[in-house]
Motif scaffolding. Structure first.
Motif, PDB file in Angstrom:
ATOM      1  N   MET A 288       0.838  -1.206   0.000  1.00 28.00           N
ATOM      2  CA  MET A 288       0.000   0.000   0.000  1.00 28.00           C
ATOM      3  C   MET A 288       0.875   1.259   0.000  1.00 28.00           C
ATOM      4  O   MET A 288       0.542   2.253  -0.641  1.00 28.00           O
ATOM      5  CB  MET A 288      -0.942  -0.037   1.200  1.00 28.00           C
ATOM      6  CG  MET A 288      -2.095   0.927   1.115  1.00 28.00           C
ATOM      7  SD  MET A 288      -3.101   0.800  -0.391  1.00 28.00           S
ATOM      8  CE  MET A 288      -4.261  -0.490   0.053  1.00 28.00           C
ATOM      9  N   LYS A 289       2.005   1.200   0.703  1.00 25.22           N
ATOM     10  CA  LYS A 289       2.928   2.352   0.690  1.00 25.22           C
ATOM     11  C   LYS A 289       3.466   2.592  -0.714  1.00 25.22           C
ATOM     12  O   LYS A 289       3.598   3.735  -1.158  1.00 25.22           O
ATOM     13  CB  LYS A 289       4.101   2.104   1.664  1.00 25.22           C
ATOM     14  CG  LYS A 289       3.743   2.383   3.102  1.00 25.22           C
ATOM     15  CD  LYS A 289       4.954   2.216   4.002  1.00 25.22           C
ATOM     16  CE  LYS A 289       4.553   2.406   5.456  1.00 25.22           C
ATOM     17  NZ  LYS A 289       5.614   1.944   6.384  1.00 25.22           N
TER      18      LYS A 289
ATOM     19  N   ARG B 182       0.830   4.227  -2.742  1.00 25.09           N
ATOM     20  CA  ARG B 182       0.699   5.644  -2.392  1.00 25.09           C
ATOM     21  C   ARG B 182       1.794   6.470  -3.078  1.00 25.09           C
ATOM     22  O   ARG B 182       1.560   7.572  -3.553  1.00 25.09           O
ATOM     23  CB  ARG B 182       0.744   5.795  -0.872  1.00 25.09           C
ATOM     24  CG  ARG B 182       0.020   7.043  -0.396  1.00 25.09           C
ATOM     25  CD  ARG B 182      -0.148   7.091   1.109  1.00 25.09           C
ATOM     26  NE  ARG B 182      -1.232   6.245   1.556  1.00 25.09           N
ATOM     27  CZ  ARG B 182      -1.103   5.233   2.430  1.00 25.09           C
ATOM     28  NH1 ARG B 182       0.073   4.943   2.955  1.00 25.09           N
ATOM     29  NH2 ARG B 182      -2.146   4.521   2.771  1.00 25.09           N
ATOM     30  N   LYS B 183       3.009   5.896  -3.122  1.00 25.07           N
ATOM     31  CA  LYS B 183       4.115   6.592  -3.813  1.00 25.07           C
ATOM     32  C   LYS B 183       3.794   6.746  -5.297  1.00 25.07           C
ATOM     33  O   LYS B 183       4.025   7.795  -5.886  1.00 25.07           O
ATOM     34  CB  LYS B 183       5.423   5.782  -3.671  1.00 25.07           C
ATOM     35  CG  LYS B 183       6.244   6.151  -2.455  1.00 25.07           C
ATOM     36  CD  LYS B 183       7.642   5.555  -2.568  1.00 25.07           C
ATOM     37  CE  LYS B 183       7.822   4.413  -1.603  1.00 25.07           C
ATOM     38  NZ  LYS B 183       9.084   3.684  -1.759  1.00 25.07           N
TER      39      LYS B 183
ATOM     40  N   MET C 245       1.002   6.925  -6.704  1.00 23.34           N
ATOM     41  CA  MET C 245      -0.098   7.870  -6.902  1.00 23.34           C
ATOM     42  C   MET C 245       0.422   9.284  -7.174  1.00 23.34           C
ATOM     43  O   MET C 245      -0.224  10.082  -7.845  1.00 23.34           O
ATOM     44  CB  MET C 245      -1.012   7.862  -5.672  1.00 23.34           C
ATOM     45  CG  MET C 245      -2.237   8.739  -5.786  1.00 23.34           C
ATOM     46  SD  MET C 245      -3.376   8.493  -4.406  1.00 23.34           S
ATOM     47  CE  MET C 245      -2.386   9.073  -3.022  1.00 23.34           C
ATOM     48  N   LYS C 246       1.606   9.587  -6.671  1.00 26.89           N
ATOM     49  CA  LYS C 246       2.186  10.925  -6.876  1.00 26.89           C
ATOM     50  C   LYS C 246       2.434  11.223  -8.353  1.00 26.89           C
ATOM     51  O   LYS C 246       2.522  12.373  -8.746  1.00 26.89           O
ATOM     52  CB  LYS C 246       3.489  11.058  -6.074  1.00 26.89           C
ATOM     53  CG  LYS C 246       3.235  11.091  -4.580  1.00 26.89           C
ATOM     54  CD  LYS C 246       4.511  11.216  -3.782  1.00 26.89           C
ATOM     55  CE  LYS C 246       4.186  11.190  -2.306  1.00 26.89           C
ATOM     56  NZ  LYS C 246       5.283  10.671  -1.502  1.00 26.89           N
TER      57      LYS C 246
ATOM     58  N   THR D 270       4.471  -0.895 -10.032  1.00 24.31           N
ATOM     59  CA  THR D 270       3.531   0.135  -9.599  1.00 24.31           C
ATOM     60  C   THR D 270       2.909   0.819 -10.815  1.00 24.31           C
ATOM     61  O   THR D 270       3.423   0.715 -11.930  1.00 24.31           O
ATOM     62  CB  THR D 270       4.224   1.200  -8.724  1.00 24.31           C
ATOM     63  OG1 THR D 270       5.224   1.842  -9.517  1.00 24.31           O
ATOM     64  CG2 THR D 270       4.846   0.569  -7.490  1.00 24.31           C
TER      65      THR D 270
ATOM     66  N   CYS E 180      -0.011   4.326 -11.973  1.00 23.83           N
ATOM     67  CA  CYS E 180      -0.921   5.408 -11.607  1.00 23.83           C
ATOM     68  C   CYS E 180      -1.941   5.559 -12.725  1.00 23.83           C
ATOM     69  O   CYS E 180      -1.753   5.008 -13.807  1.00 23.83           O
ATOM     70  CB  CYS E 180      -0.151   6.713 -11.409  1.00 23.83           C
ATOM     71  SG  CYS E 180       0.669   7.291 -12.899  1.00 23.83           S
TER      72      CYS E 180
ATOM     73  N   VAL F 174      -4.916   2.606  -4.109  1.00 26.32           N
ATOM     74  CA  VAL F 174      -5.230   3.719  -3.212  1.00 26.32           C
ATOM     75  C   VAL F 174      -5.636   4.940  -4.034  1.00 26.32           C
ATOM     76  O   VAL F 174      -5.110   5.152  -5.125  1.00 26.32           O
ATOM     77  CB  VAL F 174      -4.018   4.039  -2.292  1.00 26.32           C
ATOM     78  CG1 VAL F 174      -2.813   4.487  -3.095  1.00 26.32           C
ATOM     79  CG2 VAL F 174      -4.381   5.075  -1.248  1.00 26.32           C
TER      80      VAL F 174
ATOM     81  N   LYS G  70      -6.446   9.282  -3.780  1.00 28.35           N
ATOM     82  CA  LYS G  70      -6.143  10.428  -2.924  1.00 28.35           C
ATOM     83  C   LYS G  70      -7.366  10.834  -2.115  1.00 28.35           C
ATOM     84  O   LYS G  70      -7.266  11.219  -0.962  1.00 28.35           O
ATOM     85  CB  LYS G  70      -5.652  11.598  -3.774  1.00 28.35           C
ATOM     86  CG  LYS G  70      -5.044  12.701  -2.958  1.00 28.35           C
ATOM     87  CD  LYS G  70      -4.246  13.651  -3.819  1.00 28.35           C
ATOM     88  CE  LYS G  70      -3.503  14.658  -2.943  1.00 28.35           C
ATOM     89  NZ  LYS G  70      -2.691  15.566  -3.756  1.00 28.35           N
TER      90      LYS G  70
ATOM     91  N   GLU H 282      -7.722   0.716  -0.238  1.00 24.58           N
ATOM     92  CA  GLU H 282      -7.758   1.630   0.898  1.00 24.58           C
ATOM     93  C   GLU H 282      -9.086   2.375   0.894  1.00 24.58           C
ATOM     94  O   GLU H 282      -9.430   3.050  -0.061  1.00 24.58           O
ATOM     95  CB  GLU H 282      -6.601   2.618   0.843  1.00 24.58           C
ATOM     96  CG  GLU H 282      -6.482   3.392   2.146  1.00 24.58           C
ATOM     97  CD  GLU H 282      -5.287   4.304   2.171  1.00 24.58           C
ATOM     98  OE1 GLU H 282      -4.192   3.829   2.492  1.00 24.58           O
ATOM     99  OE2 GLU H 282      -5.456   5.490   1.844  1.00 24.58           O
TER     100      GLU H 282
ATOM    101  N   LYS I  78      -8.946   5.377   4.961  1.00 17.82           N
ATOM    102  CA  LYS I  78      -7.629   5.201   5.615  1.00 17.82           C
ATOM    103  C   LYS I  78      -7.438   3.785   6.171  1.00 17.82           C
ATOM    104  O   LYS I  78      -6.536   3.539   6.973  1.00 17.82           O
ATOM    105  CB  LYS I  78      -7.430   6.207   6.767  1.00 17.82           C
ATOM    106  CG  LYS I  78      -7.741   7.639   6.412  1.00 17.82           C
ATOM    107  CD  LYS I  78      -6.535   8.318   5.808  1.00 17.82           C
ATOM    108  CE  LYS I  78      -6.838   9.785   5.543  1.00 17.82           C
ATOM    109  NZ  LYS I  78      -6.227  10.263   4.318  1.00 17.82           N
TER     110      LYS I  78
END
Ligand SMILES: [Zn+2]
Length: 135
Positions: A17-18, A21-22, A24-25, A49, A51, A86, A88, A115, A118
């Motif tokens: 999940m981390k 999240r990265k 997603m940037k 990964t 996006c 995930v 935003k 997610e 949260k």
């Protein structure tokens, strides 16, 4: 639809999940303003990964999950055992097209992490895509 959580998130779930999240940037989502990230782990232990990548034509948009899956497949991977998604804002449940694409490279009991508020929700693929199309 009543969906049950199969158990709590594992350390690997949280790590994946981390990564999502990265990823997603890097989201390119000027139209929806709904950034999404995804990360998956293959049977061989590699992590990919992705996006979401939107397009002015809308129809040419690619979801984060499919970006990650297509990157893995294009690198020779054929078996994904877990994917994390995930967003935003709001929930990150995968769309129907992504669920069908997952079913091509994942087994029914493989894990989809989403997610929501949260919290990592953990599903077997079959729970979110019963009766997948198969040939
Ligand atoms: Zn999708």
């Amino acid at each position: 639809m009543d969906i049950k959580l199969i158990n709590k998130a594992t350390a690997e779930d949280i790590a994946l999940m981390k990564e999502a999240r990265k990823a997603m940037k890097n989201s390119y989502s000027p139209y929806s303003k709904f950034p999404v990230g995804a990360a998956l782990i293959t049977d061989s232990g590699k992590i990919f990964t992705g996006c979401n990548i939107e397009n002015a034509s809308y129809g040419a948009t690619n979801c984060a999950e499919r970006t990650a899956i297509f990157k893995a497949v294009s690198e020779g991977e054929r078996k994904i055992r877990k994917i994390a998604i995930v967003a935003k804002k709001g929930d990150a449940y995968p769309c129907g097209v992504c669920r069908q694409v997952m079913s091509e490279f994942m087994d029914k009991n493989d894990i989809v992490l989403v997610e929501v508020n949260k919290e990592i929700k953990r599903f077997r693929l079959e729970e979110i895509l019963p009766f997948a199309f198969e040939l």
